[in-house]
Every structure is written in C-alpha cells, then in structure tokens.
Write a protein that holds these residues in place. Structure first.
Motif, PDB file in Angstrom:
ATOM      1  N   ASP A 150       0.838  -1.004  -0.242  1.00  0.00           N
ATOM      2  CA  ASP A 150      -0.162  -0.236  -0.081  1.00  0.00           C
ATOM      3  C   ASP A 150       0.864   1.585  -0.288  1.00  0.00           C
ATOM      4  OD1 ASP A 150      -1.468   1.861   0.550  1.00  0.00           O
ATOM      5  OD2 ASP A 150      -2.697   0.854   2.991  1.00  0.00           O
ATOM      6  N   HIS A 213      -1.079   1.208   9.515  1.00  0.00           N
ATOM      7  CA  HIS A 213      -2.374   0.180   9.841  1.00  0.00           C
ATOM      8  C   HIS A 213      -0.965  -1.258   9.391  1.00  0.00           C
ATOM      9  CE1 HIS A 213      -2.956  -0.361   5.138  1.00  0.00           C
ATOM     10  NE2 HIS A 213      -3.116   1.238   5.319  1.00  0.00           N
ATOM     11  N   THR A 244       1.754   0.541   7.329  1.00  0.00           N
ATOM     12  CA  THR A 244       2.120   2.490   5.854  1.00  0.00           C
ATOM     13  C   THR A 244       2.552   2.763   6.980  1.00  0.00           C
ATOM     14  OG1 THR A 244       0.263   2.162   6.583  1.00  0.00           O
ATOM     15  CG2 THR A 244       0.612   0.534   5.173  1.00  0.00           C
ATOM     16  N   GLU A 246       1.083   7.201   6.879  1.00  0.00           N
ATOM     17  CA  GLU A 246       0.685   7.250   5.597  1.00  0.00           C
ATOM     18  C   GLU A 246      -0.011   8.567   6.241  1.00  0.00           C
ATOM     19  OE1 GLU A 246      -3.568   5.304   4.730  1.00  0.00           O
ATOM     20  OE2 GLU A 246      -2.848   4.073   5.301  1.00  0.00           O
ATOM     21  N   GLU A 277       2.331   7.723   1.276  1.00  0.00           N
ATOM     22  CA  GLU A 277       2.043   7.014   1.932  1.00  0.00           C
ATOM     23  C   GLU A 277       3.315   5.576   1.697  1.00  0.00           C
ATOM     24  OE1 GLU A 277      -1.997   4.206   1.574  1.00  0.00           O
ATOM     25  OE2 GLU A 277      -1.125   3.414   3.567  1.00  0.00           O
TER      26      GLU A 277
HETATM   27 CO    CO Z   1      -2.336   2.220   3.909  1.00  0.00          CO
END
Ligand code: CO
Ligand code: MF3
Ligand code: CO
Length: 295
Positions: A150, A213, A244, A246, A277
C-alpha cells in the motif's frame, strides 16, 4: 577501569527489541525466540509478524505498487478525468498479474483512490477533470500472489502555488521523519510523535480519524499507526512487523467531514490536504521500505 561490553549480558534487555531479558529471548536459541515472539505478538497485539517468504511476497507487491505510481505520474495531464487514472491503474494492475485491492473493498466502487486538493483521502474516481494548480493524491494497493502492499503520493498539476507547495512539502517530510523513527526498541507512538511535532511546528495539522496500519496478509491489519501522540506510547517495534505510515496533513484545521458518497473525507475548513504513504518493514537494524520511492 570500565569493563568493555560488546555483547549483551544474560540479564540485559534483548537486542532484538522484544523488551524481554536476553536470556529469555534470543540468547542461545534465536530460532525459538523468533517463533516465540511471533506467538506473543499475535496473542498480545493481534499482530502477524512476517517470515522471510512473506516479506519477499510483500516486496514484490511493493515493487508493483511503486511501478504503478510511476506509470500514473508519467501519464498525468491537466484535463484528464480521475476516472482515466482509475482505468490506467486498473489495467496496469491486472496486466501485471495482480488484483486492485480497493475494488469492492467494503463497497468501494473503484480500483484506486484519487483525492484532489481539500480531499483528505478515499476520493472516488469519476468524471471530474484535473485542473492546473490542483494537487492530486493517488493511493495504490495491489494484491500480488495473495500479498498486499500500500503506497500513495501527492502530485502537483502544472506549477503549484505557495499553499500547494507548502502542504505537499510538509506531508512528504512528515512521512520521512516518521520512517526515521522505525527501529527495534522504538514504539509505534514514537512515529506519531515525530510526525505531529513537525506538522504542528509548521502550522499544519494532523488528521486523526485515519491511521496507518499493519499490511501484507490483508489490506488492514493490526496495529494502528497513529500520526500523532506521545513518545513511548503504543507497541514496541520488532523485526518482522510490516505496516504503513501515511500521514494526512492539512494546511488549516484537522477536522474532516465525509461526503454524501460515504467515502471521501474532506477538510471542514476547505483547506488543502496532502498525504504520502509507504509500506515499511521493521528490520534488525532499522527499517526497509517495501514500497521504496524517494522522499
Ligand atoms: Co494504507
Ligand atoms: N489505501 C487506503 C489506505 O491507505 C485505503 C483505501 S480503502 C478504499 O489505507 F476502499 F478506499 F480503497
Ligand atoms: Co493506501
């Protein structure tokens, strides 16, 4: 004369950062200790530590994530619609053997989030046309061979005004400073503390309703990574954690509201918001970004 100590004593804190005594942790049996840490983090925090083969899988998904962001950056044009960005990301993801995680995630209708200007996150691609001076955040999450990575970036369209320049620079630096806190022995709270301090020192604000997360086996796993807070709070970082960072940073006040579409968060005061992120692995010596791009 002081005794020179390059090895930890049996009763010293374990250098792996577990917070336990060396003799009860990595001393003697690193393999069992790692297995043990896995079990402990799962039970205590619901955190799934990643093994070497998992990390390789997330790293591959992360490479595709960064290639997707690079591809979008190269094709972004004033006059393009956000739906066209969605089509680019969707096709690129599929063509590379992956699945776009956002599509149908909790009812999200598109394959990528595209958030403009005062939109904080979760912008839904549609017929809106990108204009000169806009800031455009593109948030990409492919699933490759079952592994998620991500990452997002905020781009300028044309030449940015001073406000756009400032919020994008501050948000980028917030991610960099957050990443710099990642090493065994530090906590998740140290990351948020560093981000909040920089943002607020620069008269910007940190969004609280959305957080970083854990990621890798699923889109959103434990722990939550707050982008504000106090040093030493939260979970001690240990090797094998993947999450992550972000930060969503507003030029004005931090407060948000959600649009009628039930997804898109925008600043209440209409001020600009920017975000960067990356997906970060905690290593023995610090961290490795699994979605590496220059900040
Ligand atoms: Co994320
Ligand atoms: N990529 C976002 C994040 O960073 C989550 C988007 S959820 C979606 O966590 F459904 F909007 F795609
Ligand atoms: Co994201």
């Amino acid at each position: 004369m002081k005794i020179r100590k390059d090895k930890p004593g049996r009763n010293d804190p374990c250098p792996c950062g577990s917070g336990r005594k060396y003799k009860h942790c990595c001393y003697g049996s690193p393999e069992r200790a790692v297995e043990d840490l896995k079990t402990r983090y799962a039970r205590k925090y619901n955190i799934r530590l990643k093994a070497a083969k998992d990390i390789e899988g997330i790293r591959r998904a992360g490479r595709l994530t960064v290639e997707t962001l690079d591809m979008v950056e190269a094709r972004l044009r004033i006059g393009m619609t956000t739906d066209e960005i969605n089509a680019l990301v969707h096709e690129f993801t599929i063509r590379n053997g992956a699945v776009p995680a956002p599509l149908n995630y909790r009812g999200f209708p598109k394959s990528v989030c595209v958030s403009l200007n005062e939109e904080i996150c979760h912008g839904i691609p549609d017929g809106r046309v990108i204009a000169e001076g806009d800031i455009v955040n593109v948030d990409v999450t492919p699933i490759l061979d079952g592994y998620y990575a991500d990452a997002n970036k905020t781009f300028f369209m044309g030449s940015p005004g001073p406000d756009a320049r400032k919020i994008v620079d501050v948000a980028r630096e917030c991610l960099r400073l957050g990443m710099d806190m990642v090493k065994p022995g530090n906590t998740t709270g140290d990351i948020g503390w560093a981000i909040q301090r920089y943002a607020e020192t620069n008269q910007c604000s940190v969004v609280r309703e959305f957080v970083g997360h854990g990621v890798g086996f699923d889109f959103h796993e434990a722990p939550q990574i707050l982008h504000y807070g106090r040093k030493g709070d939260g979970v001690p970082l240990v090797p094998g954690m993947v999450f992550t960072i972000e930060p969503m940073i507003n030029l004005g006040k931090r407060h948000l509201r959600i649009l009628e579409n039930q997804w898109t968060a925008v600043t209440v005061d209409g001020s600009l918001s920017a975000q960067f992120e990356q997906t970060i692995l905690v290593t023995e010596g610090g961290y490795e970004s699994l979605t590496p791009y220059d900040l």
